[in-house]
Design a protein around this motif. Sequence first.
Motif, short mmCIF file in Angstrom:
data_model
loop_
_atom_site.label_atom_id
_atom_site.label_comp_id
_atom_site.label_asym_id
_atom_site.label_seq_id
_atom_site.Cartn_x
_atom_site.Cartn_y
_atom_site.Cartn_z
N ARG A 96 0.80 -1.28 0.07
CA ARG A 96 -0.08 0.04 -0.03
C ARG A 96 0.75 1.21 0.04
NH1 ARG A 96 -2.60 -2.80 4.17
NH2 ARG A 96 -1.77 -1.47 5.68
N GLN A 97 2.02 1.33 0.92
CA GLN A 97 2.72 2.56 0.91
C GLN A 97 3.47 2.71 -0.33
OE1 GLN A 97 5.41 1.56 4.25
NE2 GLN A 97 3.73 1.55 5.73
N PHE A 98 3.90 1.73 -1.17
CA PHE A 98 4.71 1.53 -2.37
C PHE A 98 3.58 2.46 -3.39
CE2 PHE A 98 5.38 0.16 -6.52
CZ PHE A 98 6.31 0.53 -6.90
N LEU A 99 2.59 2.05 -3.41
CA LEU A 99 1.46 2.23 -4.56
C LEU A 99 0.94 3.74 -4.24
CD1 LEU A 99 -0.61 -1.21 -4.93
CD2 LEU A 99 0.95 -0.14 -6.32
N ALA A 100 0.71 4.07 -2.98
CA ALA A 100 0.41 5.53 -2.58
C ALA A 100 1.52 6.45 -2.79
CB ALA A 100 0.07 5.50 -1.18
N ALA A 101 2.71 6.06 -2.72
CA ALA A 101 3.95 6.97 -2.96
C ALA A 101 4.29 7.11 -4.30
CB ALA A 101 4.94 6.39 -2.06
N THR A 102 4.01 5.95 -5.11
CA THR A 102 4.43 5.95 -6.69
C THR A 102 3.19 5.91 -7.36
OG1 THR A 102 6.02 4.41 -5.79
CG2 THR A 102 5.92 4.55 -8.11
N ASN A 103 2.61 7.37 -7.77
CA ASN A 103 1.53 7.58 -8.49
C ASN A 103 1.58 7.02 -9.80
OD1 ASN A 103 0.26 8.67 -6.17
ND2 ASN A 103 0.82 10.77 -6.84
N ALA A 104 2.85 6.85 -10.48
CA ALA A 104 2.80 6.54 -11.70
C ALA A 104 2.92 4.96 -12.11
CB ALA A 104 4.20 7.33 -12.55
N PHE A 105 3.20 4.18 -10.92
CA PHE A 105 3.50 2.84 -11.15
C PHE A 105 2.24 2.17 -11.89
CE2 PHE A 105 2.88 -1.50 -9.48
CZ PHE A 105 4.06 -1.92 -10.36
N LEU A 106 0.95 2.17 -11.57
CA LEU A 106 0.14 1.55 -12.12
C LEU A 106 -0.39 1.83 -13.50
CD1 LEU A 106 -2.18 1.25 -8.96
CD2 LEU A 106 -0.97 -0.49 -10.12
N PRO A 107 -0.29 3.21 -14.04
CA PRO A 107 -0.64 3.34 -15.32
C PRO A 107 0.65 2.97 -16.22
CG PRO A 107 -0.38 5.40 -13.85
CD PRO A 107 -0.54 4.15 -13.00
N ILE A 108 1.84 3.28 -15.68
CA ILE A 108 3.06 2.99 -16.35
C ILE A 108 3.27 1.69 -16.81
CG2 ILE A 108 5.46 3.28 -16.85
CD1 ILE A 108 5.27 6.18 -15.86
N ALA A 109 2.97 0.75 -15.53
CA ALA A 109 3.21 -0.51 -15.96
C ALA A 109 1.96 -1.28 -16.95
CB ALA A 109 2.67 -1.21 -14.49
N THR A 110 0.67 -0.44 -16.78
CA THR A 110 -0.18 -0.99 -17.65
C THR A 110 0.33 -0.71 -19.34
OG1 THR A 110 -1.95 -0.45 -16.01
CG2 THR A 110 -2.74 -0.85 -18.48
N GLN A 111 0.78 0.58 -19.46
CA GLN A 111 1.50 0.83 -20.81
C GLN A 111 2.34 0.05 -21.39
OE1 GLN A 111 0.59 3.34 -23.02
NE2 GLN A 111 -0.86 4.14 -21.92
N CYS A 112 3.18 -0.24 -20.15
CA CYS A 112 4.57 -1.16 -20.59
C CYS A 112 4.12 -2.58 -21.06
CB CYS A 112 5.65 -1.11 -19.46
SG CYS A 112 6.38 0.47 -19.27
N HIS A 113 3.19 -2.90 -20.59
CA HIS A 113 2.67 -4.35 -20.92
C HIS A 113 2.35 -4.57 -22.26
CE1 HIS A 113 3.42 -7.19 -17.30
NE2 HIS A 113 3.11 -5.88 -16.64
#
Length: 212
Positions: A96-113
């Motif tokens: 949770r802490q990582f996801l909250a602190a790294t706003n770009a992770f989820l959208p960029i991960a989706t793009q990269c896949h």
Amino acid sequence: MQIRATNPEDKEQRREAILDAAEQQWLAQPERMANVAEIAAAAGLAKGTVYLYFRSKEELFLAIHERHVENFFKSMITRAEQDTPMQMKDVFALTRQFLAATNAFLPIATQCHGMMERHIPLEVGYAFEERTYVRLNTAVTALQRHFPLVNQALMLQSYALILGLWQLMRPTPLKELMQERSLICACNNDYLFMLDTALNALWRGALTPETS
């Protein structure tokens, strides 16, 4: 005149500066990927300098995603290597802490896949996956001190859950219309709560020894 980085430390600093600039461009305009010229300008570099480090904007964004993944595994390994017993709630809290602190992770991960299948050269994609699996296995080994039944499959399932649930729940105009017309309820908005519940069920199921 721009001074060319020659020693490894200077090169790494310049590479990180490019990644920082690209990530900030993304956060400012998450609906589009900035082009190399825009990223270069944001980093205070010439466009050609960026190409010395990354052959395309797709490879650059894959490098951002890899940096995110590396940071997540580092935080998990650092905690797992401590002598204080680690519980499942600690794993979920770190996530949770990582996801909250790294706003770009989820959208960029989706793009990269998506990019990995269409725009990233096969060997580049393989090298990325190889480095990722090394980090994954290191994390599994560290976690096994506290959770002997943790394995690579559970970690991959957890990642799929993190990304897949976000893709289902992320705000979009369509989701807003579905809520407006009561096709889905507003209670589905709390991604981190839903993720915590789902991860808890997954890990308990995987780590609870079977009894005959």
